[in-house]
Design an enzyme around this catalytic site. Structure first.
Site, PDB file in Angstrom:
ATOM      1  N   ARG A  54      -4.658  -2.576  -6.457  1.00 37.37           N
ATOM      2  CA  ARG A  54      -3.468  -2.726  -5.611  1.00 37.37           C
ATOM      3  C   ARG A  54      -3.810  -2.299  -4.189  1.00 37.37           C
ATOM      4  O   ARG A  54      -4.910  -1.812  -3.925  1.00 37.37           O
ATOM      5  CB  ARG A  54      -2.306  -1.901  -6.192  1.00 37.37           C
ATOM      6  CG  ARG A  54      -2.804  -0.599  -6.755  1.00 37.37           C
ATOM      7  CD  ARG A  54      -2.082   0.627  -6.395  1.00 37.37           C
ATOM      8  NE  ARG A  54      -1.722   0.756  -5.029  1.00 37.37           N
ATOM      9  CZ  ARG A  54      -2.489   1.318  -4.113  1.00 37.37           C
ATOM     10  NH1 ARG A  54      -3.696   1.764  -4.401  1.00 37.37           N
ATOM     11  NH2 ARG A  54      -2.085   1.435  -2.873  1.00 37.37           N
ATOM     12  N   GLY A  55      -2.834  -2.505  -3.285  1.00 38.13           N
ATOM     13  CA  GLY A  55      -3.088  -2.198  -1.879  1.00 38.13           C
ATOM     14  C   GLY A  55      -3.615  -3.451  -1.186  1.00 38.13           C
ATOM     15  O   GLY A  55      -4.393  -4.217  -1.761  1.00 38.13           O
ATOM     16  N   ALA A  56      -3.197  -3.628   0.070  1.00 35.35           N
ATOM     17  CA  ALA A  56      -3.423  -4.902   0.765  1.00 35.35           C
ATOM     18  C   ALA A  56      -4.884  -5.368   0.757  1.00 35.35           C
ATOM     19  O   ALA A  56      -5.193  -6.492   0.341  1.00 35.35           O
ATOM     20  CB  ALA A  56      -2.913  -4.780   2.195  1.00 35.35           C
ATOM     21  N   ARG A  95       1.596 -11.396  -6.845  1.00 38.97           N
ATOM     22  CA  ARG A  95       2.402 -10.454  -6.058  1.00 38.97           C
ATOM     23  C   ARG A  95       2.788 -11.116  -4.737  1.00 38.97           C
ATOM     24  O   ARG A  95       1.946 -11.770  -4.097  1.00 38.97           O
ATOM     25  CB  ARG A  95       1.614  -9.157  -5.799  1.00 38.97           C
ATOM     26  CG  ARG A  95       1.294  -8.409  -7.097  1.00 38.97           C
ATOM     27  CD  ARG A  95       0.886  -6.986  -6.861  1.00 38.97           C
ATOM     28  NE  ARG A  95       1.992  -6.184  -6.377  1.00 38.97           N
ATOM     29  CZ  ARG A  95       1.856  -4.965  -5.881  1.00 38.97           C
ATOM     30  NH1 ARG A  95       0.656  -4.429  -5.770  1.00 38.97           N
ATOM     31  NH2 ARG A  95       2.895  -4.278  -5.468  1.00 38.97           N
ATOM     32  N   ASP A 249       1.411  -3.931   4.173  1.00 39.54           N
ATOM     33  CA  ASP A 249       1.043  -5.038   3.292  1.00 39.54           C
ATOM     34  C   ASP A 249       1.153  -6.377   4.026  1.00 39.54           C
ATOM     35  O   ASP A 249       0.514  -7.352   3.647  1.00 39.54           O
ATOM     36  CB  ASP A 249       1.959  -5.026   2.067  1.00 39.54           C
ATOM     37  CG  ASP A 249       1.800  -3.697   1.339  1.00 39.54           C
ATOM     38  OD1 ASP A 249       0.972  -3.601   0.442  1.00 39.54           O
ATOM     39  OD2 ASP A 249       2.476  -2.720   1.733  1.00 39.54           O
ATOM     40  N   ASN A 259       5.881  -2.381   4.476  1.00 34.87           N
ATOM     41  CA  ASN A 259       5.058  -1.390   3.774  1.00 34.87           C
ATOM     42  C   ASN A 259       5.867  -0.852   2.593  1.00 34.87           C
ATOM     43  O   ASN A 259       7.046  -1.189   2.411  1.00 34.87           O
ATOM     44  CB  ASN A 259       4.638  -0.264   4.721  1.00 34.87           C
ATOM     45  CG  ASN A 259       3.522   0.590   4.143  1.00 34.87           C
ATOM     46  OD1 ASN A 259       2.553   0.061   3.620  1.00 34.87           O
ATOM     47  ND2 ASN A 259       3.648   1.901   4.222  1.00 34.87           N
ATOM     48  N   LYS A 260       5.242  -0.003   1.801  1.00 37.56           N
ATOM     49  CA  LYS A 260       5.865   0.532   0.586  1.00 37.56           C
ATOM     50  C   LYS A 260       7.264   1.073   0.878  1.00 37.56           C
ATOM     51  O   LYS A 260       7.515   1.669   1.930  1.00 37.56           O
ATOM     52  CB  LYS A 260       4.962   1.618   0.006  1.00 37.56           C
ATOM     53  CG  LYS A 260       5.375   2.200  -1.308  1.00 37.56           C
ATOM     54  CD  LYS A 260       5.659   1.186  -2.406  1.00 37.56           C
ATOM     55  CE  LYS A 260       4.475   0.305  -2.734  1.00 37.56           C
ATOM     56  NZ  LYS A 260       4.819  -0.797  -3.661  1.00 37.56           N
TER      57      LYS A 260
END
Ligand code: MRU
Length: 380
Positions: A54-56, A95, A249, A259-260
């Site tokens: 996960r994560g961009a 996603r 992201d 972002n989150k």
């Protein structure tokens, strides 16, 4: 970065077997360090959707290697192009928010189409996957250098006093191939001897902050403190936060930042307390087509169970428990958009710029030309 003193990146090809992609399965951190073998597009799609990776930046690199696996599978199919397109669609559906997913798939499709034979196409896909991963690591390394200068300025103002950085979620090396975006300046500052301490937002519901960022920082020896998500504003009011650095992201070419979930609230608190709020991103996280972040960026909604449950380590086992009444419904929005007016600056691999169209395009002029051309050709 290092795990127990040994250098790791987040994704690589298995030594001695180039048909196997290996990743750190992040679902088990910080309790267990598990490496997963991925050999099919279906497995890679699951790994992205279920957040083993996960994560961009890592999503982009995983999509790059996923397309390599898709090319290998397509070579055994009746129609190469159709099979490759199906693989691309499968990866794309995993996603919605991180723009790096489409960016890496598009780059692969364009490159692979230049191959003449099946063997050539597979070789191109492999080289491109490696290139995407290497570029991600190098861009993050450079972000570290540019961001370190910002931290040094704060340290100078504080006459060598400890610089307190607040970060949200995990925009560390685990979210990229190496170094991280928000953490790269922190690691560079720490490595060069600047006194630094990080406030780590726990980042419910999946706790990427308390699980992943805290683990990373601990492995690197960076002083840090995990805080409940609602603590940042209070710390800012007390003068205990010098700087906020978060990842993203997807950021529009006009400077709106997805972002989150919870990032927006930190940006509001930072504005109210005159705390600089920086976003660190490699250029792969810019969306060069989207203008209005609030109206256009797709916000992922995940399963309610992630909010209703929490997991942890009990007697050598990872255990999940429900933390809500059984009958209460829950909503799980994965991301929010921080409007550009709340962002002090963007830390990119080419330097730091203001969060607006003019400054972003001045750093990345090659995209200005394309934008201009698209505007000219768009029907009135
Ligand atoms: O849902 P995730 O864990 O893939 O979310 C991505 C993130 O970790 C954060 O939003 C991060 O701050 C930006 S991605 C480097």
């Amino acid at each position: 970065m290092n795990v127990d003193g040994k250098h790791f990146q987040t994704i690589w090809l298995k030594p001695g077997d180039e048909r196997v992609v290996q990743v750190i399965d992040q679902r088990f951190l910080p309790h267990q360090f598990v490496i997963e073998d991925l050999t099919t597009v279906a497995q890679m799609a699951t790994a992205i959707r279920e957040m083993h990776v996960r994560g961009a930046g890592l999503i982009g690199a995983a999509a790059g290697f996923g397309m390599y696996l898709a090319a290998v599978e397509a070579a055994a199919a009746i129609a190469f192009d159709e099979s490759l397109a199906a693989g691309a669609a499968r990866l794309q559906a995993t996603r919605p928010t991180a723009v790096t997913l489409a960016w890496a798939i598009e780059r692969q499709l364009q490159r692979i189409s230049q191959g003449q034979t099946t063997e050539e196409k597979i070789a191109i896909a492999l080289a491109t996957a490696r290139e995407i991963a290497a570029e991600d690591a190098e861009h993050c390394r450079r972000i570290g250098q540019h961001g370190r200068a910002l931290i040094q300025q704060v340290a100078q103002k504080k006459r060598g006093g400890r610089v307190n950085v607040l970060t949200h979620c995990n925009a560390g090396w685990l979210a990229f191939v190496d170094y991280g975006s928000a953490t790269a300046p922190i690691y560079a500052a720490h490595d060069s001897g600047l006194p630094i301490h990080v406030w780590v937002d726990e980042t419910r519901p999946r706790n990427q902050g308390s699980k992943l960022t805290a683990w990373e920082l601990g492995q690197h020896g960076v002083p840090h403190t995990v805080i409940a998500d609602n603590t940042g504003g209070h710390l800012m009011q007390r003068g205990d936060v010098d700087l906020v650095i978060v990842g993203t992201d997807r950021t529009t070419y006009t400077g709106d930042v997805a972002n989150k979930i919870g990032t927006y609230l930190k940006a509001l608190a930072a504005k109210d307390n005159n705390v600089p709020f920086y976003v660190a991103l490699p250029s792969s996280s810019f969306d060069w087509k989207m203008r209005d972040g609030l109206a256009e960026i797709p916000i992922e909604e995940r399963g309610a169970e992630e909010v209703k449950h929490a997991d942890g380590w009990v007697n050598g086992e990872q255990v999940e428990v429900r933390v809500t009444p059984e009958g209460s419904p829950a909503a799980n929005y994965g991301f929010d958009v921080t409007p550009r007016r709340l962002v002090s600056g963007l830390i990119t691999e080419r330097g730091v710029c203001a969060a607006n169209e003019q400054s972003i395009l001045a750093l990345f002029p090659e995209h200005a030309a394309v934008l201009m051309k698209n505007r000219e050709t768009r029907p009135a």
